[in-house]
Design a protein around this motif. Structure first.
Motif, PDB file in Angstrom:
ATOM      1  N   GLN A 765      53.536  50.923  42.651  1.00  0.00           N
ATOM      2  CA  GLN A 765      54.877  51.356  42.242  1.00  0.00           C
ATOM      3  C   GLN A 765      54.843  52.250  41.003  1.00  0.00           C
ATOM      4  O   GLN A 765      55.866  52.531  40.409  1.00  0.00           O
ATOM      5  N   GLY A 766      53.612  52.668  40.632  1.00  0.00           N
ATOM      6  CA  GLY A 766      53.486  53.685  39.598  1.00  0.00           C
ATOM      7  C   GLY A 766      53.173  53.178  38.214  1.00  0.00           C
ATOM      8  O   GLY A 766      53.297  53.934  37.247  1.00  0.00           O
ATOM      9  N   ASP A 767      52.815  51.944  38.062  1.00  0.00           N
ATOM     10  CA  ASP A 767      52.481  51.426  36.728  1.00  0.00           C
ATOM     11  C   ASP A 767      51.093  50.786  36.766  1.00  0.00           C
ATOM     12  O   ASP A 767      50.945  49.558  36.718  1.00  0.00           O
ATOM     13  N   PRO A 768      50.027  51.611  36.853  1.00  0.00           N
ATOM     14  CA  PRO A 768      48.671  51.058  36.965  1.00  0.00           C
ATOM     15  C   PRO A 768      48.251  50.258  35.741  1.00  0.00           C
ATOM     16  O   PRO A 768      47.442  49.338  35.855  1.00  0.00           O
ATOM     17  N   ALA A 769      48.783  50.582  34.551  1.00  0.00           N
ATOM     18  CA  ALA A 769      48.404  49.816  33.366  1.00  0.00           C
ATOM     19  C   ALA A 769      48.915  48.384  33.472  1.00  0.00           C
ATOM     20  O   ALA A 769      48.195  47.404  33.196  1.00  0.00           O
ATOM     21  N   LEU A 770      50.198  48.230  33.888  1.00  0.00           N
ATOM     22  CA  LEU A 770      50.764  46.900  34.071  1.00  0.00           C
ATOM     23  C   LEU A 770      50.040  46.165  35.195  1.00  0.00           C
ATOM     24  O   LEU A 770      49.742  44.967  35.083  1.00  0.00           O
ATOM     25  N   GLY A 771      49.751  46.905  36.274  1.00  0.00           N
ATOM     26  CA  GLY A 771      49.021  46.300  37.385  1.00  0.00           C
ATOM     27  C   GLY A 771      47.649  45.814  36.952  1.00  0.00           C
ATOM     28  O   GLY A 771      47.189  44.731  37.349  1.00  0.00           O
ATOM     29  N   GLY A 772      46.969  46.610  36.126  1.00  0.00           N
ATOM     30  CA  GLY A 772      45.652  46.211  35.648  1.00  0.00           C
ATOM     31  C   GLY A 772      45.714  44.938  34.822  1.00  0.00           C
ATOM     32  O   GLY A 772      44.831  44.070  34.923  1.00  0.00           O
ATOM     33  N   ARG A 773      46.758  44.795  33.995  1.00  0.00           N
ATOM     34  CA  ARG A 773      46.879  43.583  33.186  1.00  0.00           C
ATOM     35  C   ARG A 773      47.102  42.343  34.060  1.00  0.00           C
ATOM     36  O   ARG A 773      46.579  41.269  33.782  1.00  0.00           O
ATOM     37  N   SER A 774      47.917  42.495  35.115  1.00  0.00           N
ATOM     38  CA  SER A 774      48.145  41.366  36.025  1.00  0.00           C
ATOM     39  C   SER A 774      46.843  40.963  36.713  1.00  0.00           C
ATOM     40  O   SER A 774      46.521  39.763  36.842  1.00  0.00           O
ATOM     41  N   ILE A 775      46.081  41.972  37.129  1.00  0.00           N
ATOM     42  CA  ILE A 775      44.806  41.678  37.797  1.00  0.00           C
ATOM     43  C   ILE A 775      43.829  41.047  36.807  1.00  0.00           C
ATOM     44  O   ILE A 775      43.074  40.123  37.153  1.00  0.00           O
ATOM     45  N   ALA A 776      43.832  41.514  35.559  1.00  0.00           N
ATOM     46  CA  ALA A 776      42.944  40.937  34.543  1.00  0.00           C
ATOM     47  C   ALA A 776      43.270  39.466  34.308  1.00  0.00           C
ATOM     48  O   ALA A 776      42.368  38.617  34.193  1.00  0.00           O
ATOM     49  N   GLU A 777      44.569  39.142  34.217  1.00  0.00           N
ATOM     50  CA  GLU A 777      44.957  37.745  34.022  1.00  0.00           C
ATOM     51  C   GLU A 777      44.489  36.898  35.199  1.00  0.00           C
ATOM     52  O   GLU A 777      43.983  35.775  35.029  1.00  0.00           O
ATOM     53  N   ALA A 778      44.627  37.433  36.406  1.00  0.00           N
ATOM     54  CA  ALA A 778      44.161  36.714  37.601  1.00  0.00           C
ATOM     55  C   ALA A 778      42.658  36.500  37.550  1.00  0.00           C
ATOM     56  O   ALA A 778      42.146  35.426  37.900  1.00  0.00           O
ATOM     57  N   LEU A 779      41.939  37.531  37.098  1.00  0.00           N
ATOM     58  CA  LEU A 779      40.484  37.438  37.047  1.00  0.00           C
ATOM     59  C   LEU A 779      40.041  36.327  36.085  1.00  0.00           C
ATOM     60  O   LEU A 779      39.103  35.567  36.375  1.00  0.00           O
ATOM     61  N   HIS A 780      40.707  36.221  34.948  1.00  0.00           N
ATOM     62  CA  HIS A 780      40.391  35.137  34.004  1.00  0.00           C
ATOM     63  C   HIS A 780      40.566  33.773  34.678  1.00  0.00           C
ATOM     64  O   HIS A 780      39.706  32.886  34.560  1.00  0.00           O
ATOM     65  N   GLN A 781      41.677  33.592  35.387  1.00  0.00           N
ATOM     66  CA  GLN A 781      41.957  32.300  36.012  1.00  0.00           C
ATOM     67  C   GLN A 781      40.974  32.001  37.141  1.00  0.00           C
ATOM     68  O   GLN A 781      40.514  30.863  37.309  1.00  0.00           O
ATOM     69  N   LEU A 782      40.623  33.006  37.904  1.00  0.00           N
ATOM     70  CA  LEU A 782      39.701  32.802  39.019  1.00  0.00           C
ATOM     71  C   LEU A 782      38.305  32.467  38.520  1.00  0.00           C
ATOM     72  O   LEU A 782      37.605  31.626  39.096  1.00  0.00           O
ATOM     73  N   ARG A 783      37.875  33.127  37.433  1.00  0.00           N
ATOM     74  CA  ARG A 783      36.548  32.828  36.897  1.00  0.00           C
ATOM     75  C   ARG A 783      36.509  31.408  36.367  1.00  0.00           C
ATOM     76  O   ARG A 783      35.504  30.693  36.522  1.00  0.00           O
ATOM     77  N   ALA A 784      37.593  30.958  35.738  1.00  0.00           N
ATOM     78  CA  ALA A 784      37.626  29.592  35.216  1.00  0.00           C
ATOM     79  C   ALA A 784      37.522  28.578  36.339  1.00  0.00           C
ATOM     80  O   ALA A 784      36.874  27.533  36.199  1.00  0.00           O
ATOM     81  N   ALA A 785      38.137  28.874  37.475  1.00  0.00           N
ATOM     82  CA  ALA A 785      38.093  27.953  38.609  1.00  0.00           C
ATOM     83  C   ALA A 785      36.749  27.991  39.317  1.00  0.00           C
ATOM     84  O   ALA A 785      36.275  26.992  39.845  1.00  0.00           O
ATOM     85  N   GLY A 786      36.106  29.164  39.358  1.00  0.00           N
ATOM     86  CA  GLY A 786      34.761  29.259  39.925  1.00  0.00           C
ATOM     87  C   GLY A 786      34.685  29.613  41.382  1.00  0.00           C
ATOM     88  O   GLY A 786      33.592  29.799  41.916  1.00  0.00           O
ATOM     89  N   GLY A 787      35.797  29.679  42.099  1.00  0.00           N
ATOM     90  CA  GLY A 787      35.738  29.992  43.523  1.00  0.00           C
ATOM     91  C   GLY A 787      35.387  31.449  43.769  1.00  0.00           C
ATOM     92  O   GLY A 787      36.018  32.356  43.232  1.00  0.00           O
ATOM     93  N   TYR A 788      34.373  31.689  44.593  1.00  0.00           N
ATOM     94  CA  TYR A 788      33.911  33.050  44.820  1.00  0.00           C
ATOM     95  C   TYR A 788      34.835  33.847  45.739  1.00  0.00           C
ATOM     96  O   TYR A 788      34.833  35.076  45.706  1.00  0.00           O
ATOM     97  N   GLY A 789      35.626  33.133  46.572  1.00  0.00           N
ATOM     98  CA  GLY A 789      36.525  33.855  47.468  1.00  0.00           C
ATOM     99  C   GLY A 789      37.541  34.694  46.715  1.00  0.00           C
ATOM    100  O   GLY A 789      37.664  35.905  46.929  1.00  0.00           O
ATOM    101  N   GLY A 790      38.288  34.043  45.801  1.00  0.00           N
ATOM    102  CA  GLY A 790      39.275  34.775  45.025  1.00  0.00           C
ATOM    103  C   GLY A 790      38.644  35.806  44.114  1.00  0.00           C
ATOM    104  O   GLY A 790      39.172  36.915  43.935  1.00  0.00           O
ATOM    105  N   LEU A 791      37.488  35.494  43.525  1.00  0.00           N
ATOM    106  CA  LEU A 791      36.809  36.443  42.646  1.00  0.00           C
ATOM    107  C   LEU A 791      36.422  37.712  43.391  1.00  0.00           C
ATOM    108  O   LEU A 791      36.540  38.823  42.857  1.00  0.00           O
ATOM    109  N   SER A 792      35.942  37.564  44.623  1.00  0.00           N
ATOM    110  CA  SER A 792      35.503  38.746  45.368  1.00  0.00           C
ATOM    111  C   SER A 792      36.686  39.670  45.663  1.00  0.00           C
ATOM    112  O   SER A 792      36.556  40.900  45.591  1.00  0.00           O
ATOM    113  N   ILE A 793      37.854  39.084  45.968  1.00  0.00           N
ATOM    114  CA  ILE A 793      39.040  39.911  46.200  1.00  0.00           C
ATOM    115  C   ILE A 793      39.430  40.636  44.918  1.00  0.00           C
ATOM    116  O   ILE A 793      39.741  41.840  44.916  1.00  0.00           O
TER     117      ILE A 793
END
Length: 880
Positions: A765-793
């Motif tokens: 929708q035209g806001d890659p900076a905001l999108g990147g922050r949302s993805i970064a927050e998700a990445l932190h949570q996925l790494r803490a959980a350890g599941g490789y499925g979500g991390l790979s996505i």
């Protein structure tokens, strides 16, 4: 001929230690050094009434009217040599030997055995050291030179001399006092330790540890399971300490002694202490050992453990006595220090090791060494390395078991031995006639400990075999003896088995975990199987306990103690496996299916997708005759979910279709919705319109039932289906509702995938900076959980973001890292379900071949943390 004195004389001989090395260092200056040392020696000899008989090379021979004068000369010489300024800062070391005997003239010099004995005494020493014989020491009794003492070094065998010689080191101000062991063997009379035809392998750290303990402790007990090599380690440790015990080291085998009252007589017999009618053996031993600095090695004390107090009394009566004991349980008396002998370290799991990889492993080295004794052409090679590593692991690193297995190489290859290790206790029987009966088979070694257990302890031990990978005490109490019928508390019984080295206690986190070596567990299982009723009841309690534990973990991802609970499930995985296998073996799959279905989130988040799918498939097949049941419907949906996370959408689709049909036949609306949501997930990438319809059906039922769990899963899927269809507004509405539900329930792991979707929507929708922050927050949570499925996505999405920002090299590395993570769990989902093209395919298509290869090699080499760090850099900081 010189006018040499005759009669009883003190002989003194010297030479330069390391003279060859000094010649090489000093060259032409060495003769001058010899002249200086000869002058200093001559002065000390003549100044103390001695006669210089001869010099030869760097050696000096002198005689004295008395031992006192010879010792004074030796001390004066060593002091003068130490003070002298030698060229090139040389540390000149002169060793001196002194003996006394009858002077026998022959030719131009003295001859006879006493002269040769003096030379051998001198040769046993080190530079700076003065050694005297017992005969010389005796002649100084009561008249020792001032400030001069004698350090008893014990009795030693000197080269070419049949009788051992007791040697003393002169101790005096200005003389060095710390020297290595003498260059002579402790005499056979003083070091009565067994010798072996086989080489002792490894255990360097253990020998050093035991030696360090005995430096400050007078009673050290080596404990450990049968077959860990306690006896051989104790002997080698005692041998290494021979010079510490000048009055000798004795090995006393007690395996044939059954009466504790016979332990002291056995010690007396080994030491040569005769009986004296009317005098207690304890008194006789105490008198004999009181003046001695000796080591007594008591082997196999466990069957006469009641004699432990007698050993304590003996130590109290002999202040310089040390006892090194081997026992499968501690002696539990004052002053004891227990040293747990562990099995040998084994090769790491699993992989395909090479011969070079295994060459330094002690367990492997032992196997190869003993295999060569069975067949001389045996070698460790790349071809047999994996099998040998597997043998060592399967045998728990037990030296006895490894030696018995290696003996089988006379007829079996390592691969054939591995194939037969399911019956290891039968396979590992030895034909050597020189071994005690308990060491001819591994079963015999464990029989030795089992036979010493009381009845309740034996029953407790047998039942413990149902646990795989160990257990906590509460689980043991509930499974082994829930009604307390054995008459003792589980803690007391477990403690008794730990003391007897049949059970191990290991600290994990804040709790102790009890477990058995697999070899011992197999033995216990054999005994349990001999009582089918007891075995069946115990295994049923085991399965029920772990069924309840699995079902209590439902919803683990929303629990505040998520990681702690997941860690516990990981620790208990071997027990879950054992319970599920048992339910299949007895053709009552319900308990196993309940466990496997309840562990659905665990299978996924802890990357056990392949195992979860396999065991659910076996249990569903085994329960097919049960027809349509709520449990089987749940099993189908969990199996379908795992297949989806595995990226196997075809198999998942079939499982969810079967689950829908089964739920509809039972009229189970909730289960219909769960299965419909799963069905929608399987077609997001291939048929997004059909997917959207199934997911909206599930959402409708979820709203009807007021079931937020169904709504959460279905809205997640609907978000991705709408993204795939390009309906960003519908996707945004679905994902925001899903995120709100996830936040409310504490479902952070799956909510992280919603954040990935939100980041993708924001980017489109035209806001890659905001999108990147949302993805970064998700990445932190996925790494803490350890599941490789979500991390790979997540990494796939960030790879695509890198491509869009003009950084194809980083994008390719992230895509390759995501692909590696999927590979580690045998496959998994990718962002292709919402993207038009796999990021890795995009990189391959758009990059130069050499650049693509270089970037993907680097990406696959990234650790998971390194890949996450690179992803966060792309998400949060943009591309410089």
């Amino acid at each position: 001929m010189k006018n040499l004195p005759t009669g009883t004389l003190a002989f003194l001989m010297t030479d330069v230690e390391g003279s060859t090395r000094l010649i090489a260092r000093l060259g032409d200056r060495f003769p001058s050094l010899l002249d200086d040392q000869l002058a200093l020696l001559d002065l000390a000899i003549s100044g103390n009434g001695g006669t210089l008989v001869s010099t030869e090379g760097d050696s000096v021979f002198a005689v004295f009217p008395s031992v006192r004068e010879a010792i004074n000369a030796a001390v004066a010489a060593q002091r003068a040599l130490a003070r002298h300024a030698w060229p090139d800062d040389v540390k000149l070391g002169i060793r001196i030997g002194i003996h006394v005997g009858e002077a026998v003239l022959g030719g131009r010099d003295y001859t006879g055995i006493d002269v040769h004995r003096t030379a051998r005494v001198m040769a046993a020493g080190h530079g700076g050291q003065v050694l005297v014989t017992q005969a010389a020491r005796d002649l100084t009794s009561g008249s020792s030179p001032d400030q001069i003492g004698f350090l008893d070094l014990g009795s030693h065998s000197l080269r070419d001399l049949s009788d051992p010689e007791r040697l003393y080191q002169i101790v005096a101000p200005g003389l060095a006092s710390d020297f290595p062991p003498l260059r002579a063997h402790a005499s056979h009379e003083q070091a009565r330790l067994p010798t072996f035809l086989t080489r002792f392998i490894g255990r360097t750290r253990d020998i050093a540890d035991v030696g360090e303990l005995l430096a400050s402790k007078r009673l050290v007990t080596l404990t450990g399971a049968g077959g860990t090599g306690k006896t051989r380690l104790a002997i080698e440790a005692a041998r290494s300490l021979a010079d510490r015990y000048p009055d000798g080291s004795w090995f006393i085998a007690l395996d044939a002694v059954r009466d504790p009252a016979l332990v002291l007589p056995a010690i007396a017999a080994a030491l040569g202490v005769p009986d004296q009618p009317g005098r207690p053996i304890m008194v006789l031993l105490g008198e004999y050992l009181a003046p001695k600095h000796a080591l007594v090695l008591l082997d196999n004390l466990e069957q006469v453990i009641e004699a432990a107090p007698d050993i304590g009394i003996l130590l109290g009566s002999a202040p310089d006595l040390a006892v090194l004991a081997t026992s499968r349980e501690p002696l539990s008396i004052a002053g004891e220090h227990v040293y747990q002998v562990q099995p040998l370290d084994v090769p790491a799991e699993p992989g395909v090791p090479t011969a070079r990889d295994l060459a330094a492993n002690e367990a492997v080295e032992l196997f190869v060494e003993r295999a060569r004794a069975a067949r001389s052409d045996f070698v460790l090679s790349d071809a047999n390395a994996a099998a040998i590593a597997a043998i060592c692991r399967r045998l728990d690193g037990l030296p006895l078991a490894i030696e018995l297995a290696a003996a089988r190489t006379n007829v079996l290859s390592p691969d054939q031995i591995v194939a037969r290790l399911d019956h290891r206790l039968t396979l590992l029987a030895a034909s050597r006639r020189d071994l005690p009966a308990r060491q001819r088979t591994l079963r015999g070694a464990i029989d030795w400990s089992y036979d010493l257990l009381a009845g309740p302890e034996q029953a407790f031990f047998r039942r413990l075999s149902v646990f795989s990978g160990g257990a906590e005490l509460d689980a043991i109490r509930a499974v082994v003896d829930p009604a307390g019928a054995l008459g003792n508390d589980a803690l007391d019984l477990a403690s008794a088995l730990v003391d007897r080295s049949l059970l191990r206690s290991r600290r994990i986190g804040d709790e102790n975990r009890l477990d058995m070596l697999e070899t011992i567990r197999e033995y216990a299982a054999e005994h349990l199987a001999s009582s089918p009723q007891d075995e069946g009841e115990t295994r049923a309690r085991h399965a029920a306990y772990y069924r309840d534990l699995a079902e209590a973990s439902a919803g683990v991802l929303t629990d505040a103690r998520r990681d702690e609970l997941l860690d516990r499930l990981d620790r208990e995985l071997p027990n879950f496996r054992a319970a599920m296998a048992w339910s299949l073996d007895i053709r009552l799959p319900e308990a196993g299916l309940r466990i496997a279905a309840a562990l659905g989130e665990f299978w996924h988040v802890r990357n056990h997708l392949l195992e979860g799918r396999r065991v659910l498939g076996e249990l569903l097949a085994a329960s097919a005759s049960d027809g349509a049941t709520g449990l089987r419907s749940q099993g189908l949906t969990v199996s379908g979910t795992l297949a989806s996370w595995h990226g196997d959408y075809g198999a998942a689709h079939g499982l969810f279709q079967a689950a829908v049909a089964m739920a509809e036949s039972m009229g189970d609306r909730r289960q219909i919705a769960v299965a419909k949501a799963g069905l929608g997930w399987t077609t997001i990438g291939s048929r997004p319109t059909s997917s959207r319809g199934d997911l909206e059906d599930a959402i409708a039922i979820g709203r009807e039932l007021g079931d937020e769990q169904i709504l959460f899963a279905a809205l997640q899927g609907l978000t991705l289906a709408c993204l795939r269809l390009g309906d960003l507004e519908a996707a945004r509405g679905a994902v925001l509702e899903a995120i709100a539900l996830g936040d409310a329930s504490g479902e952070h792991y799956n909510n992280a995938t919603n954040l990935l979707a939100l980041g993708t929507i924001e980017t489109r929708q035209g806001d890659p900076a905001l999108g990147g922050r949302s993805i970064a927050e998700a990445l932190h949570q996925l790494r803490a959980a350890g599941g490789y499925g979500g991390l790979s996505i997540a990494l796939d999405l960030l790879a695509t973001l890198a491509f869009e920002r003009g950084a194809p090299e980083r994008g390719a590395r992230l895509a390759a890292a995501a692909d590696r993570l999927r590979g580690e769990v045998g496959g998994g989902p990718s962002a292709a379900m919402i993207l038009l093209e796999e990021p890795l395919d995009l990189a391959r298509r758009t990059m130069a071949p050499a650049d693509f290869e270089r970037a993907t090699i680097a990406g696959r080499a990234l650790s998971t943390d390194e890949a996450v760090a690179l992803g966060l850099e792309v998400a949060e900081n943009g591309i410089a």
